[in-house]
Design a protein around this motif. Structure first.
Motif, PDB file in Angstrom:
ATOM      1  N   UNK A  79       0.807  -1.218   0.000  1.00  0.00           N
ATOM      2  CA  UNK A  79       0.000   0.000   0.000  1.00  0.00           C
ATOM      3  C   UNK A  79       0.837   1.263   0.000  1.00  0.00           C
ATOM      4  N   UNK A  80       1.961   1.218   0.726  1.00  0.00           N
ATOM      5  CA  UNK A  80       2.803   2.411   0.867  1.00  0.00           C
ATOM      6  C   UNK A  80       4.269   2.001   0.792  1.00  0.00           C
ATOM      7  N   UNK A  81       5.025   2.724  -0.011  1.00  0.00           N
ATOM      8  CA  UNK A  81       6.481   2.598  -0.024  1.00  0.00           C
ATOM      9  C   UNK A  81       7.070   3.929   0.384  1.00  0.00           C
ATOM     10  N   UNK A  82       7.905   3.907   1.424  1.00  0.00           N
ATOM     11  CA  UNK A  82       8.624   5.108   1.831  1.00  0.00           C
ATOM     12  C   UNK A  82      10.096   4.904   1.485  1.00  0.00           C
ATOM     13  N   UNK A  83      10.549   5.619   0.468  1.00  0.00           N
ATOM     14  CA  UNK A  83      11.956   5.551   0.052  1.00  0.00           C
ATOM     15  C   UNK A  83      12.771   6.496   0.925  1.00  0.00           C
ATOM     16  N   UNK A  84      13.202   5.981   2.070  1.00  0.00           N
ATOM     17  CA  UNK A  84      13.905   6.806   3.034  1.00  0.00           C
ATOM     18  C   UNK A  84      15.413   6.537   3.073  1.00  0.00           C
ATOM     19  N   UNK A  85      15.840   5.351   2.657  1.00  0.00           N
ATOM     20  CA  UNK A  85      17.266   5.001   2.747  1.00  0.00           C
ATOM     21  C   UNK A  85      18.113   6.013   1.993  1.00  0.00           C
ATOM     22  N   UNK A  86      19.183   6.460   2.639  1.00  0.00           N
ATOM     23  CA  UNK A  86      20.053   7.426   1.990  1.00  0.00           C
ATOM     24  C   UNK A  86      21.369   7.562   2.727  1.00  0.00           C
ATOM     25  N   UNK A 102      29.825   7.785  -6.833  1.00  0.00           N
ATOM     26  CA  UNK A 102      29.231   6.485  -7.129  1.00  0.00           C
ATOM     27  C   UNK A 102      28.468   5.933  -5.931  1.00  0.00           C
ATOM     28  N   UNK A 103      29.029   6.132  -4.730  1.00  0.00           N
ATOM     29  CA  UNK A 103      28.380   5.632  -3.516  1.00  0.00           C
ATOM     30  C   UNK A 103      27.041   6.326  -3.285  1.00  0.00           C
ATOM     31  N   UNK A 104      27.010   7.636  -3.437  1.00  0.00           N
ATOM     32  CA  UNK A 104      25.754   8.361  -3.238  1.00  0.00           C
ATOM     33  C   UNK A 104      24.744   8.051  -4.330  1.00  0.00           C
ATOM     34  N   UNK A 105      25.229   7.940  -5.555  1.00  0.00           N
ATOM     35  CA  UNK A 105      24.322   7.583  -6.654  1.00  0.00           C
ATOM     36  C   UNK A 105      23.668   6.231  -6.402  1.00  0.00           C
ATOM     37  N   UNK A 106      24.478   5.260  -5.965  1.00  0.00           N
ATOM     38  CA  UNK A 106      23.983   3.891  -5.802  1.00  0.00           C
ATOM     39  C   UNK A 106      22.842   3.800  -4.800  1.00  0.00           C
ATOM     40  N   UNK A 107      22.931   4.558  -3.725  1.00  0.00           N
ATOM     41  CA  UNK A 107      21.905   4.482  -2.674  1.00  0.00           C
ATOM     42  C   UNK A 107      20.808   5.520  -2.882  1.00  0.00           C
ATOM     43  N   UNK A 108      21.192   6.779  -3.036  1.00  0.00           N
ATOM     44  CA  UNK A 108      20.210   7.863  -3.030  1.00  0.00           C
ATOM     45  C   UNK A 108      19.381   7.949  -4.304  1.00  0.00           C
ATOM     46  N   UNK A 109      19.970   7.575  -5.426  1.00  0.00           N
ATOM     47  CA  UNK A 109      19.235   7.637  -6.687  1.00  0.00           C
ATOM     48  C   UNK A 109      18.812   6.243  -7.144  1.00  0.00           C
TER      49      UNK A 109
END
Length: 252
Positions: A79-86, A102-109
């Motif tokens: 029902x709900x997805x919260x994309x909070x990992x960053x 690359x590290x930030x791209x892999x997780x945040x984007x």
């Protein structure tokens, strides 16, 4: 009481944990997707001990195959997805290495992309759903020493608008939340590492930089996520909701 299945990435600490607890307390079944096994198991077990419905699933959001496998194994509706990992990074263009980027791209984007892609088909098939993406005031403001972080959060904001536009006819709403400084364990660890012996002084300076005179709490961000996922927010999609103590609009 709400009877919804809610997925929270990075749901075992900080803002994510506050979101997990807010939904669980309201009666939702919360699926904590996190890279930290110890925290994830501990927090899920504590929620269950309190009479709530919760499960922990070890998840590296940057790994699409693993994300697809984890979410496919979750029974029932999503029902709900919260994309909070960053992840965060402090640095200018010059001090940001390729590895940092690359590290930030892999997780945040890529993490937001992977998780959203994994749930979108289920949401369409079930007749709708809600996706909430954690952006930041850094997505729309020029904050010093946040080159890579600001770039990734800008991408999160644009993914939010694209998802909202493309799936509005499928009854899928997608919104972003943009916090300013929030008092989480990350802040405390950052101060201890970079300003040993000056933690309180620097903390007070950071808090005072917010027009409202303090940092936000994880619970205040969680309340916004809860509202955006609720039926009361059924007219809201494609928006960016500031939880920033006036930082974006009132900062001198």
């Amino acid at each position: 009481m709400i009877e919804k299945n809610v997925l929270v990435t990075g749901g075992a600490s900080g803002i994510g944990l506050a979101i997990s607890k807010r939904f669980a307390a309201a009666g939702a079944k919360v699926f904590i997707l996190d890279y930290n096994r110890a925290n994830g198991n501990k927090e899920a077990e504590e929620l269950v001990a309190q009479g709530h419905a919760a499960e922990f699933h070890f998840t590296d959001v940057s790994d699409q195959a693993q994300v697809m496998e984890v979410i496919a194994a979750i029974n029932g509706s999503i029902d709900v997805l919260v994309n909070n990992a960053g992840v965060s990074h402090i640095g200018t263009l010059e001090s940001t290495t390729e590895e940092d980027l690359d590290r930030l791209y892999a997780v945040n984007i890529k993490g937001v992309y992977n998780c959203s892609r994994a749930v979108i088909g289920r949401m369409k098939a079930q007749g709708g759903g809600v996706i909430i993406n954690m952006a930041s005031v850094a997505a729309t403001m020029g904050i010093a020493d946040r080159f890579a972080y600001s770039m990734t959060k800008g991408a999160v904001l644009n993914m939010t608008m694209s998802i909202a536009r493309d799936y509005i006819k499928d009854n899928i709403r997608c919104n972003a939340i943009s916090p300013a400084r929030v008092h989480t364990p990350f802040v405390d660890n950052y101060l201890a590492k970079n300003y040993p012996g000056q933690e309180k002084e620097i903390f007070d300076q950071l808090a005072a930089s917010q027009p409202i005179g303090r940092m936000g709490s994880p619970e205040e961000v969680a309340n916004m996520a809860f509202y955006l996922a609720s039926d009361e927010a059924s007219f809201l999609t494609g928006g960016d909701y500031l939880v920033d103590g006036g930082f974006s609009k009132l900062k001198m």
